[in-house]
Design an enzyme around this catalytic site. Sequence first.
Site, PDB file in Angstrom:
ATOM      1  N   HIS A 186     -21.953  18.113  -5.012  1.00  0.00           N
ATOM      2  CA  HIS A 186     -21.572  17.868  -3.631  1.00  0.00           C
ATOM      3  C   HIS A 186     -22.633  17.112  -2.850  1.00  0.00           C
ATOM      4  O   HIS A 186     -22.375  16.095  -2.222  1.00  0.00           O
ATOM      5  CB  HIS A 186     -21.434  19.225  -2.941  1.00  0.00           C
ATOM      6  CG  HIS A 186     -20.048  19.497  -2.519  1.00  0.00           C
ATOM      7  ND1 HIS A 186     -19.334  18.600  -1.778  1.00  0.00           N
ATOM      8  CD2 HIS A 186     -19.249  20.549  -2.727  1.00  0.00           C
ATOM      9  CE1 HIS A 186     -18.149  19.104  -1.556  1.00  0.00           C
ATOM     10  NE2 HIS A 186     -18.070  20.286  -2.136  1.00  0.00           N
ATOM     11  N   GLU A 428     -11.863  -1.739 -28.888  1.00  0.00           N
ATOM     12  CA  GLU A 428     -12.960  -0.773 -28.998  1.00  0.00           C
ATOM     13  C   GLU A 428     -13.078  -0.204 -30.409  1.00  0.00           C
ATOM     14  O   GLU A 428     -13.838   0.710 -30.660  1.00  0.00           O
ATOM     15  CB  GLU A 428     -12.839   0.324 -27.936  1.00  0.00           C
ATOM     16  CG  GLU A 428     -11.455   0.898 -27.749  1.00  0.00           C
ATOM     17  CD  GLU A 428     -11.354   1.848 -26.552  1.00  0.00           C
ATOM     18  OE1 GLU A 428     -12.384   2.220 -25.974  1.00  0.00           O
ATOM     19  OE2 GLU A 428     -10.222   2.241 -26.227  1.00  0.00           O
ATOM     20  N   ASP A 452     -17.062   2.769 -26.989  1.00  0.00           N
ATOM     21  CA  ASP A 452     -16.495   3.165 -28.284  1.00  0.00           C
ATOM     22  C   ASP A 452     -16.783   2.135 -29.369  1.00  0.00           C
ATOM     23  O   ASP A 452     -17.079   2.494 -30.503  1.00  0.00           O
ATOM     24  CB  ASP A 452     -14.988   3.401 -28.160  1.00  0.00           C
ATOM     25  CG  ASP A 452     -14.686   4.766 -27.583  1.00  0.00           C
ATOM     26  OD1 ASP A 452     -15.333   5.736 -28.026  1.00  0.00           O
ATOM     27  OD2 ASP A 452     -13.831   4.863 -26.690  1.00  0.00           O
ATOM     28  N   CYS A 499     -15.028  -3.515 -20.184  1.00  0.00           N
ATOM     29  CA  CYS A 499     -15.101  -2.401 -19.235  1.00  0.00           C
ATOM     30  C   CYS A 499     -16.027  -1.296 -19.716  1.00  0.00           C
ATOM     31  O   CYS A 499     -16.142  -0.259 -19.074  1.00  0.00           O
ATOM     32  CB  CYS A 499     -13.711  -1.865 -18.943  1.00  0.00           C
ATOM     33  SG  CYS A 499     -12.864  -1.327 -20.431  1.00  0.00           S
TER      34      CYS A 499
HETATM   35  C1  PEP Z   1     -15.244   2.275 -23.732  1.00  0.00           C
HETATM   36  O1  PEP Z   1     -15.026   2.881 -24.764  1.00  0.00           O
HETATM   37  O2  PEP Z   1     -16.122   1.398 -23.601  1.00  0.00           O
HETATM   38  C2  PEP Z   1     -14.458   2.576 -22.521  1.00  0.00           C
HETATM   39  C3  PEP Z   1     -14.540   1.834 -21.441  1.00  0.00           C
HETATM   40  O3  PEP Z   1     -13.677   3.676 -22.552  1.00  0.00           O
HETATM   41  P1  PEP Z   1     -14.203   5.189 -22.425  1.00  0.00           P
HETATM   42  O4  PEP Z   1     -15.660   5.130 -22.070  1.00  0.00           O
HETATM   43  O5  PEP Z   1     -13.367   5.796 -21.355  1.00  0.00           O
HETATM   44  O6  PEP Z   1     -13.920   5.701 -23.786  1.00  0.00           O
HETATM   45 MG    MG Z   2     -13.185   4.013 -24.999  1.00  0.00          MG
END
Ligand code: PEP
Ligand code: MG
Length: 566
Positions: A186, A428, A452, A499
Amino acid sequence: MLKGIAASQGIAVAKVYKLQQPVLEIERKAANPEEELAKLDAAFTKTVEDIEKIKEVASKSLAPEELAVFDAHLMMANDPELRGQIEESIKNEGINAEYATDQVASMMVSIFESMEDAYMRERAADIKDVTFRLKCNLCGKVIPNLSTIDEPVVIVAKDLTPSDTGSLNKEFAKGFATEIGGRTSHSAIMARSLEIPAVVGVTGILDAANEGDEVILDAINGEVILNPTAEQVAEYLKKGEEYQAEKEALKALKEQPSVSTDGHKVLLVGNIGSPKDAEGVIENGGEGVGLFRTEFLYMKSEDWPDEDTQYQAYKAVLEAMDGKPVVIRTLDIGGDKKLKYYEFEEEMNPFLGVRAVRFCLLRKDIFRTQLRALLRASAFGKLCIMFPMIATVGEFKEAKKCYEDARAELIAEGVKVGDDVEVGCMIEIPAAAVLADQIAKYADFFSIGTNDLIQYSMAADRMSQNVSYLYQPLNPSILRLIKMTIDGAHKNGKWCGMCGEMAGDEIAAPVLLGLGLDEFSMSATSILRARKMINGLSYEEMKVMAEKAVECDTMEEVQALVEASI
Ligand code: PEP
Ligand code: MG
């Protein structure tokens, strides 16, 4: 010098203000129920009044969403269930009000603390906050009021409750350091909203700091320096000014495009976990959302979230982003992410088992609900849907078929759906990266999930501290997989984003730019810094550098190459 976790960035130099909560000695005593019930009634009234006053002070510095915590506190203080339980215990056991309150409060706190969901566990802090105030009012003890501080201080405390952070006056409260707490506690969240520097989890600070001591709070590196030398004070005051100047300069980039010195444009977008995070992306100059991890919606729920609940959440993000692209990932559950209302089958290697799209293809009923919700929301903005953990062309085609069926179904029902929805594939799994040029024939875009991709390429569990040295985003093997993915997309006229955490890494960014990555998705607070970097790089030079990087032997060589070329 003491170490902690930098929860809200900045630097403060001031005097220590030790926040000491009153110590309550509550004992079980036999008492007259009528008198105790009257006492309880008065204490509840005072507690509600106190919270209302704190909310009023807080409303001057906090946004409406942050004030919601005080509405939740008021609801608890007015909750007939909480009050009823205490009254019952006074009447049935003939005991004093403070002891009855203490017992009921501990029971409720332990119920919430044992919940699996992190969000619900955090709610235990709210119950503690409200019931502690109630107990203080019963015992006639006064909780220190931080809004009365009238000189610059750094607050040192075991932890700060929401009421404490709500009472902070930014003019004098220059920062805080707490013994407990993590980045998502928090106090940490509130500190970021208030933009007050904060270091949390500083073990031993309460014993080490004395009221009035001079202190340096370095909430960039997560350090607290007690009784610093004059040189240290001068050094940190300068660092603080530089930090502020940099922050202001970064703000000026908020509305700017992300474009290299030779005119190559990329998109810098944000990763979010809930609709309300979209605001942070906008505030930090994000050009869209590159990953909405929808599993949190499922993890927070008591049961599978229904179509309408999901539709509202997706629509909220699309509307908040106002036409900017929003990439929403379909359910990525399994692995380390569990649901309280569904028992996954035990597997030897859950990360290599039924997770993400594998689960959705087994449970098409659940997949269909999500796809319908997404498609209904698609009428409200620019939606890109992507499937996580695709390993083969066949899996992608099967998932896309589910999407097309849901779309046809909605159109037949006369429901409006967006006509520019893109359907993409997360890359991934190494097999998918190697075959990216083939998958790109069927997918509208790619987003590389490096978290991943690296764990599967290196065969190194991303949760294991012991093999964390193998998390090597800059290893040439990983760069080659990324290059194959980007080239595979471009060969088919498709775009490629990223991402995973790597997209926000300042050393990786120049190589990724050079490899031709089109979209970088990262935590909102990294966006402006990344823009500053990209806007200062030459795309042509980075292309040459990236070509050399994929030919290196080790990540150390790549690192040196990048450092030499920026
Ligand atoms: C990743 O694997 O890079 C990804 C963005 O997904 P997560 O971290 O949610 O597995
Ligand atoms: Mg992932």
